[in-house]
Design an enzyme around this catalytic site. Structure first.
Site, PDB file in Angstrom:
ATOM      1  N   CYS A 292       0.729  -1.002   0.038  1.00 28.54           N
ATOM      2  CA  CYS A 292      -0.032   0.065  -0.006  1.00 28.54           C
ATOM      3  C   CYS A 292       0.599   1.344  -0.006  1.00 28.54           C
ATOM      4  O   CYS A 292       0.392   2.172  -0.718  1.00 28.54           O
ATOM      5  CB  CYS A 292      -1.040  -0.034   1.261  1.00 28.54           C
ATOM      6  SG  CYS A 292      -0.548  -0.855   2.550  1.00 28.54           S
TER       7      CYS A 292
ATOM      8  N   GLN B 256       0.473 -10.948  -3.139  1.00 29.41           N
ATOM      9  CA  GLN B 256      -0.857 -10.519  -2.816  1.00 29.41           C
ATOM     10  C   GLN B 256      -1.501 -10.060  -4.141  1.00 29.41           C
ATOM     11  O   GLN B 256      -0.966  -9.366  -5.120  1.00 29.41           O
ATOM     12  CB  GLN B 256      -0.928  -9.359  -1.776  1.00 29.41           C
ATOM     13  CG  GLN B 256      -0.501  -9.664  -0.486  1.00 29.41           C
ATOM     14  CD  GLN B 256      -0.447  -8.524   0.475  1.00 29.41           C
ATOM     15  OE1 GLN B 256      -0.081  -7.659  -0.066  1.00 29.41           O
ATOM     16  NE2 GLN B 256      -1.206  -8.384   1.530  1.00 29.41           N
TER      17      GLN B 256
ATOM     18  N   HIS C  45      -5.507  -1.160  -4.371  1.00 28.42           N
ATOM     19  CA  HIS C  45      -5.835   0.099  -3.601  1.00 28.42           C
ATOM     20  C   HIS C  45      -6.624   0.994  -4.439  1.00 28.42           C
ATOM     21  O   HIS C  45      -6.365   1.300  -5.582  1.00 28.42           O
ATOM     22  CB  HIS C  45      -4.630   0.886  -2.959  1.00 28.42           C
ATOM     23  CG  HIS C  45      -4.005  -0.222  -1.928  1.00 28.42           C
ATOM     24  ND1 HIS C  45      -2.737  -1.014  -2.380  1.00 28.42           N
ATOM     25  CD2 HIS C  45      -4.006  -0.500  -0.862  1.00 28.42           C
ATOM     26  CE1 HIS C  45      -2.427  -1.852  -1.492  1.00 28.42           C
ATOM     27  NE2 HIS C  45      -3.171  -1.730  -0.297  1.00 28.42           N
TER      28      HIS C  45
ATOM     29  N   LYS D 298     -13.004  -3.284   8.466  1.00 27.18           N
ATOM     30  CA  LYS D 298     -12.621  -4.198   7.449  1.00 27.18           C
ATOM     31  C   LYS D 298     -13.982  -4.985   7.413  1.00 27.18           C
ATOM     32  O   LYS D 298     -14.452  -5.286   8.305  1.00 27.18           O
ATOM     33  CB  LYS D 298     -11.420  -4.911   7.385  1.00 27.18           C
ATOM     34  CG  LYS D 298     -11.180  -5.712   8.614  1.00 27.18           C
ATOM     35  CD  LYS D 298      -9.963  -6.524   8.281  1.00 27.18           C
ATOM     36  CE  LYS D 298      -9.749  -7.441   9.572  1.00 27.18           C
ATOM     37  NZ  LYS D 298      -8.625  -8.431   9.424  1.00 27.18           N
TER      38      LYS D 298
ATOM     39  N   HIS E 236      -8.487  -0.673   0.737  1.00 25.27           N
ATOM     40  CA  HIS E 236      -7.269  -1.820   0.513  1.00 25.27           C
ATOM     41  C   HIS E 236      -8.245  -3.027   0.284  1.00 25.27           C
ATOM     42  O   HIS E 236      -9.280  -3.186   0.881  1.00 25.27           O
ATOM     43  CB  HIS E 236      -6.560  -2.193   1.715  1.00 25.27           C
ATOM     44  CG  HIS E 236      -5.751  -1.225   2.336  1.00 25.27           C
ATOM     45  ND1 HIS E 236      -4.450  -1.308   2.541  1.00 25.27           N
ATOM     46  CD2 HIS E 236      -6.079   0.171   3.013  1.00 25.27           C
ATOM     47  CE1 HIS E 236      -4.097   0.004   3.034  1.00 25.27           C
ATOM     48  NE2 HIS E 236      -4.995   0.599   3.332  1.00 25.27           N
TER      49      HIS E 236
END
Length: 658
Positions: A351, A398, A402, A483, A529
Site C-alpha cells: 500500500c 498478494q 488500492h 474491514k 485496501h
RNA sequence: GCCGGGUUAGCUCAGUGGUAGAGCAACGCACUUGUAAUGCGUAGGCCGUGGGUUCAACCCCCACACCCGGCUCCA
C-alpha cells in the site's frame, strides 16, 4: 402436594408435582426421553437434570444428540479427564477445561515442570474409562468464595479464577468455569475430585464414554504468552460410538486433502529447507496452475477498470515510518538492511508504494475511483512456530488493490467490490460465503472516533444493501480502519478466510494524498485496501484442499493423458496428442512400456481429468476411448467429439460452471 | 517466540552403541497387453547440519536448521 405447570418448547403446558426436577419432567413426557436426557433448560438457562422446576417456567430437555447435549457431555468428559490426571499425577494443577467444537480440552501444570507424552495419553484414557465405568454422579453444590478458596487451596489456578470472579475482573474465559454469581458452584463426582464449574453436567460419569484423547499441546495460561505455559490435552467426545467413528473418519478424509501432502505427491511445489522456513519454490505443474489463476485474475481486473502497477520488493525505512507500519508491525518485518543512503526493509505490504503512485502527480476527481492493482510479492517475518505449509508463509504474493475514491463514491465502491469478489471466488468453486465486520481496537489504532464510525457504518451499509448477513468482530480491525473479511466454505464444509475489504482514512492523510474536486478545491481521497485471493500461495493451498488435488479441467496442469494400448498404437496416439495440443490443450502421452491397467492407475492417482485409451478399433475408426475422472468409460468417441467435449468442460470451468 | 513430537533411499516408513532395511518410484531385460498395480534384475543413503561422550554413534548428550501438532501472533 399441589401440581405445578411448566411450559414445553412446543408451547404446550404440562402439569407436574411440585418439587419435580427436569428429569421428572422428561420422565413424564416419555421413558425414551428420560433415558436420553442429559440436562435441561429453564427459561433458556442450561441446568442439571436434578434441578427442581418452579411453577410457570419454560422447560426443555437436552439430549446427547443435540449441539447443546454434545456440549454438556464434552464438558463433563473434560472433568473426567482432569480427575484422571489428578489421580495419575499427584500434585498436578488443573486450570480450565471447556467444551470446544467437536470436543474438549483441559489445561494442566504438572509438578516439576513434567510434560505429558503420548504414552501418558493412553494411560489417562484408560483411567478415564474406569471413572466412567464407576458411574459416579456429578453433584452440584454452591459455596462462598472463602470456602471455595479453602477447598481449592492447593490449586493455584482455581484460586486465581475464584479471585477474579469475586473481584469482578472475570471475563468470558472465567465465566465458563464458574459463572458470574456471588456464590461459587462446584461439581463433585467422587470423594477425590471436585472442580469449579458453572455446569450443567451429565447426571453421572456412566453417561460418557464415546471419546478419544487426541493430542497434547502447550498452551499459555489465560492465553498470555508472558504467562506460564501449561500442558493442554485435547479430546473429542460424541453421543455414540458411531458419531465418534464418523468424526474420526472425517478427520482422516480431511487429512487426505492436506495441501502439503498433495503438493508433494502431485509435484506442484516444495519448501526446500536450504531455502529457509516458510519459503516455497513452484514446480512446473504448480506454476501452470498459478499462472492460470493469475491470468484469470488479471483478466477480471482488466475488465473491472483496474490499472496495473508494479512496485519493488525493497523500500527505504522512511516509507514504512510514514505509512505507520513500522510503529505497529516492525516485529513482523524482516530485519532492516543498512545501506549507504539509509535503512531498507523488505516490503511487508504494497500500500505505501501505491500511495506513492497516486501522489506522483496532481489528481482530478474525474480520475476517481482510481483502482491500482498489483500481484505484489511481500515478505513477512512470521514467527517460526506459526509457519504452516502454504497457509502461513514468509514470502508470498498478494492480489492487492488500492482504490482511491471520494467519500460519495465509497458506498457504491464497497458494494461493487462485494459483487466482484464473490463473482471471482465462484469461479474457483466457492459458493458459500460468510462476512465479518471488524471494528476498532482503541489500543491498536489511529484516527478519530468520528471517522472510524463513519467507515464502520459504510461497510455495514454495503453488506446490508446486498442483503448479506454478517457478524461483528469487535476490535479486530487493522490499525488504520475497519474491514470486511470474507470467509468461504470448502467442498467438505471447512471455513477459510480469504478476501478482505479494508477502509483507510489514515494513509491518504499520512501521504498527503489529494484530488481536485469539481469546485476546484483540494480534497482528501478515501482509500480502500482490497485483497481477493489474499495471498496467491495461501489461496492455492486452499484450492488444493478444496478440490482434493483434483483440479477442474481448466486449471489442471495435465488435462488429458493418451494411452496407446500397445506399441503398435503409438503413432496414432501421438496424432491424437498433436491434434489436442494444436487446440491449446495440455496433453501428454504414456507409451505402452507398462501394462494398460498400470498406466490408467498412474493417470488416476495423478488426478488427470481425461484418460484416452487408443487401440486397434480407434486406429481403424479415428476414435478414442474416453475414461473421464469420476465418470464411466466410453468407447468409440470421435476425436472431434472429444475435442468439443473438452472445450466445453474448460469453458464451463472458466465461467464458474453456472 | 513458547510447549511437545519429528528429520533414515526420489516417496512412505522399519531399524540396532559394532558405519543400514522394506514397499513404491527410478533404471535395465522380458512380456505387446482395451480401462486402477506383469515378472525378473540393477542401482540408489555423510541415517538433517555442526559439536561432544565413547575403543566404536544412525542410536547417548548439546547446539542449530527444517518439518509436524498446539499456544501466542497475523498489516
Amino acid at each position: 402436594m399441589a401440581d405445578i405447570s411448566v411450559l414445553l418448547p412446543d408451547g404446550s403446558a404440562r402439569s407436574v408435582p411440585a418439587g419435580a426436577t427436569i428429569a421428572d419432567v422428561a420422565a413424564s413426557i416419555g421413558s425414551r426421553l428420560a433415558k436420553a436426557a442429559l440436562a435441561g433448560t429453564v427459561n433458556g438457562d442450561e441446568v442439571d437434570l436434578t434441578t427442581v422446576v418452579a411453577d410457570g417456567v419454560t422447560v426443555s430437555v437436552i439430549t446427547a444428540d443435540s449441539d447443546a447435549g454434545r456440549h454438556v457431555l464434552r464438558h463433563s468428559t473434560a472433568h473426567v479427564l482432569a480427575q484422571a490426571v489428578v489421580q495419575l499425577f499427584p500434585g498436578a494443577q488443573f486450570s480450565i477445561g471447556p467444551a470446544i467444537e467437536d470436543g474438549f480440552y483441559y489445561d494442566f501444570e504438572l509438578p516439576g515442570g513434567r510434560t505429558f507424552s503420548d504414552d501418558d495419553l493412553s494411560s489417562i484414557e484408560a483411567r478415564m474409562r474406569q471413572i466412567m465405568k464407576a458411574n459416579q454422579p456429578f453433584i452440584r453444590s454452591e459455596l462462598s468464595a472463602a470456602d471455595a478458596l479453602t477447598l481449592f487451596a492447593s490449586q493455584k489456578y482455581k484460586c486465581e479464577i475464584i479471585e477474579r470472579v469475586t473481584s469482578g475482573a472475570a471475563d468470558g474465559s472465567d465465566a465458563g468455569e464458574v459463572g458470574n454469581s456471588d456464590t461459587i458452584s462446584v461439581y463433585r463426582n467422587s470423594d477425590e475430585f471436585v472442580d469449579l464449574c458453572r455446569g450443567p453436567h451429565v447426571p453421572s460419569t456412566s453417561r460418557l464414554g464415546h471419546f478419544a484423547l487426541m493430542k497434547v499441546a502447550g498452551a499459555y495460561w489465560r492465553g498470555n504468552e508472558k504467562g506460564p505455559m501449561l500442558q493442554r490435552i485435547y479430546g473429542t467426545a460424541w453421543e455414540s460410538e458411531v458419531a465418534l467413528k464418523e468424526h474420526l473418519h472425517r478427520l482422516e478424509e480431511a487429512g487426505k486433502r492436506d495441501h502439503r501432502k498433495l503438493a508433494n505427491e502431485l509435484d506442484l511445489l516444495s519448501f526446500p529447507s536450504e531455502l529457509g522456513g516458510g519459503l516455497a519454490v513452484w514446480h512446473p505443474k504448480g506454476a501452470i496452475i498459478r499462472k492460470l489463476m493469475e491470468d484469470y485474475s488479471r483478466q477480471r481486473h482488466q475488465d473491472g477498470d483496474y490499472q496495473f502497477v508494479y512496485t519493488p520488493h525493497l523500500a527505504n525505512a522512511n516509507l514504512f515510518a510514514q505509512s505507520g507500519h513500522l510503529d505497529f508491525y516492525a516485529d513482523g518485518m524482516y530485519p532492516p538492511m543498512e545501506m549507504d543512503n539509509g535503512t531498507y526493509y523488505m516490503k511487508p505490504m504494497n500500500c505505501p508504494m501505491h500511495c506513492l503512485i497516486y501522489g506522483s502527480r496532481q489528481r482530478s476527481y474525474r480520475e476517481l475511483p482510481l483502482r491500482l492493482f498489483e500481484l505484489g510479492n511481500v515478505y513477512r517475518y512470521e514467527r517460526a512456530g506459526t509457519l504452516h505449509g502454504l497457509l502461513r508463509i514468509r514470502g508470498f504474493t498478494q492480489d492487492d488493490s488500492h482504490i482511491y475514491c471520494t467519500e460519495d463514491q465509497m458506498a457504491e465502491e464497497i458494494a461493487s467490490l462485494l459483487d466482484f469478489i464473490m463473482s471471482v471466488l465462484r469461479r474457483f468453486g466457492f459458493n458459500d460465503f460468510e462476512f465479518n465486520l471488524s471494528t476498532r481496537d482503541p489500543e491498536k489504532s489511529v484516527g478519530s472516533d468520528e471517522i472510524w464510525e463513519k467507515a464502520t457504518i459504510a461497510l455495514g451499509d454495503a453488506l446490508g444493501s446486498h442483503g448479506l448477513e454478517y457478524k461483528i468482530k469487535d476490535g479486530d480491525a487493522a490499525f488504520y480502519g475497519p474491514k470486511i473479511d470474507i470467509d468461504v466454505r470448502d467442498a467438505i464444509g471447512r471455513k477459510w478466510q480469504l478476501s478482505t475489504i479494508q477502509l483507510d482514512f489514515n494513509s491518504p492523510e499520512r501521504f498527503g494524498l489529494e484530488y481536485v474536486g469539481n469546485d476546484g478545491q483540494r480534497r482528501r481521497p478515501i482509500m480502500i485496501h482490497r485483497a481477493l485471493m489474499g495471498s496467491i500461495e495461501r489461496f492455492f493451498g486452499v484450492l488444493i484442499e478444496h478440490y482434493a488435488g483434483a483440479f477442474p479441467t481448466w486449471l489442471s496442469p495435465e488435462q488429458v493423458r493418451v494411452l496407446p494400448v500397445a506399441a503398435a498404437h503409438n503413432e496414432y496416439a501421438q496424432s491424437v496428442v498433436t491434434q489436442l495440443k494444436s487446440r491449446g490443450f495440455r496433453v501428454d502421452i504414456d507409451h505402452a512400456d507398462e501394462q494398460l491397467g498400470k498406466r490408467i492407475r498412474n493417470a488416476k492417482t495423478g488426478k488427470v481429468p481425461y484418460v484416452l485409451v487408443v487401440g486397434d478399433d480407434d486406429v481403424a475408426h479415428g476414435t478414442v476411448g474416453v475414461n473421464p475422472r469420476g465418470g464411466d468409460v466410453e468407447r468409440d468417441v470421435t476425436v472431434s467429439a472429444f475435442v468439443d467435449r473438452l472445450a466445453a468442460d474448460v469453458a464451463e470451468g472458466q465461467s464458474g460452471g453456472e
